[in-house]
Design an enzyme around this catalytic site. Structure first.
Site, PDB file in Angstrom:
ATOM      1  N   CYS A   5       0.826  -1.214   0.000  1.00  0.00           N
ATOM      2  CA  CYS A   5       0.000   0.000   0.000  1.00  0.00           C
ATOM      3  C   CYS A   5       0.856   1.257   0.000  1.00  0.00           C
ATOM      4  O   CYS A   5       0.549   2.230  -0.704  1.00  0.00           O
ATOM      5  CB  CYS A   5      -0.948  -0.021   1.196  1.00  0.00           C
ATOM      6  SG  CYS A   5      -2.206  -1.315   1.072  1.00  0.00           S
TER       7      CYS A   5
ATOM      8  N   ALA B 160       2.276   1.595  -3.574  1.00  0.00           N
ATOM      9  CA  ALA B 160       1.240   1.998  -4.531  1.00  0.00           C
ATOM     10  C   ALA B 160       0.853   3.469  -4.344  1.00  0.00           C
ATOM     11  O   ALA B 160       0.826   4.243  -5.306  1.00  0.00           O
ATOM     12  CB  ALA B 160       0.008   1.104  -4.394  1.00  0.00           C
ATOM     13  N   GLU B 161       0.551   3.862  -3.111  1.00  0.00           N
ATOM     14  CA  GLU B 161       0.113   5.247  -2.893  1.00  0.00           C
ATOM     15  C   GLU B 161       1.238   6.232  -3.156  1.00  0.00           C
ATOM     16  O   GLU B 161       1.007   7.316  -3.699  1.00  0.00           O
ATOM     17  CB  GLU B 161      -0.449   5.446  -1.492  1.00  0.00           C
ATOM     18  CG  GLU B 161      -0.978   6.868  -1.334  1.00  0.00           C
ATOM     19  CD  GLU B 161      -1.945   7.065  -0.191  1.00  0.00           C
ATOM     20  OE1 GLU B 161      -2.289   8.236   0.053  1.00  0.00           O
ATOM     21  OE2 GLU B 161      -2.352   6.088   0.448  1.00  0.00           O
ATOM     22  N   THR B 162       2.448   5.872  -2.812  1.00  0.00           N
ATOM     23  CA  THR B 162       3.574   6.772  -3.051  1.00  0.00           C
ATOM     24  C   THR B 162       3.771   7.014  -4.541  1.00  0.00           C
ATOM     25  O   THR B 162       3.915   8.165  -4.979  1.00  0.00           O
ATOM     26  CB  THR B 162       4.861   6.207  -2.415  1.00  0.00           C
ATOM     27  OG1 THR B 162       4.667   6.089  -1.004  1.00  0.00           O
ATOM     28  CG2 THR B 162       6.050   7.109  -2.680  1.00  0.00           C
TER      29      THR B 162
ATOM     30  N   SER C 109       0.908   9.097  -5.924  1.00  0.00           N
ATOM     31  CA  SER C 109       0.987  10.466  -5.417  1.00  0.00           C
ATOM     32  C   SER C 109       2.089  11.258  -6.103  1.00  0.00           C
ATOM     33  O   SER C 109       1.923  12.446  -6.393  1.00  0.00           O
ATOM     34  CB  SER C 109       1.207  10.462  -3.904  1.00  0.00           C
ATOM     35  OG  SER C 109       0.085   9.928  -3.240  1.00  0.00           O
TER      36      SER C 109
END
Length: 161
Positions: free
Chosen positions: A68, A71-73, A76
């Protein structure tokens, strides 16, 4: 024997473009702690990886939370790159993360490829595919980010009265 040529990417026929200069000042303490290495960075596509070692659950498997974070990094970062094209000082923040874990990993690196699904003025969405060193899909995520517009310049900031 000749060495194989680099695999072409969507960024260029010969491979990824160099990372933008602003990336060096944008990485966070979490990026460093997790061992993030970004190798490609455009608003349309971001590629990066993290080592499995140091990012495992107690059973020695790649931690789902690390998936997670990766993926979010990546999404973003891509959203921030897009926001920079809209207005000076604009930023992006994650507002939704959905992740599915497909298989475990015990060693090596996990690589994420974030591909833009939508690059809007206020919202971006990415699909992030996570793979192991053998190219097997480890997980899939969808990340949505909110674009935060930059602050308008204060009156007189341009030197005009």
């Amino acid at each position: 024997m000749t060495e194989p040529s680099p695999t072409p990417s969507p960024s260029s026929p010969t491979g990824p473009a160099p990372l933008p200069a602003w990336w060096a000042t944008t990485a966070s303490a979490l990026d460093a702690k997790m061992g993030l290495e970004v190798t490609e960075l455009t608003p349309d596509r971001v590629v990066g990886s993290m080592p499995v070692e140091g990012n495992t659950q107690p059973f020695g498997l790649w931690h789902g939370g690390a998936s997670c974070v990766l993926a979010e990094t990546l999404a973003s970062i891509g959203s921030f790159a897009h926001a920079r094209t809209l207005a000076p000082g604009s930023a992006a923040v994650g507002v939704d993360l959905n992740a599915t874990h497909h298989r475990s990993v015990r060693a090596g690196r996990v690589t994420g490829t974030a591909t833009a699904l939508r690059l809007g003025r206020r919202v971006t969405s990415y699909e992030v595919v996570l793979t192991d060193d053998e190219g097997r899909r480890v997980g899939t995520a969808r990340v949505t980010c909110q674009v935060v517009p930059g602050e308008p310049a204060p009156a007189g900031a341009d030197g005009a009265e």
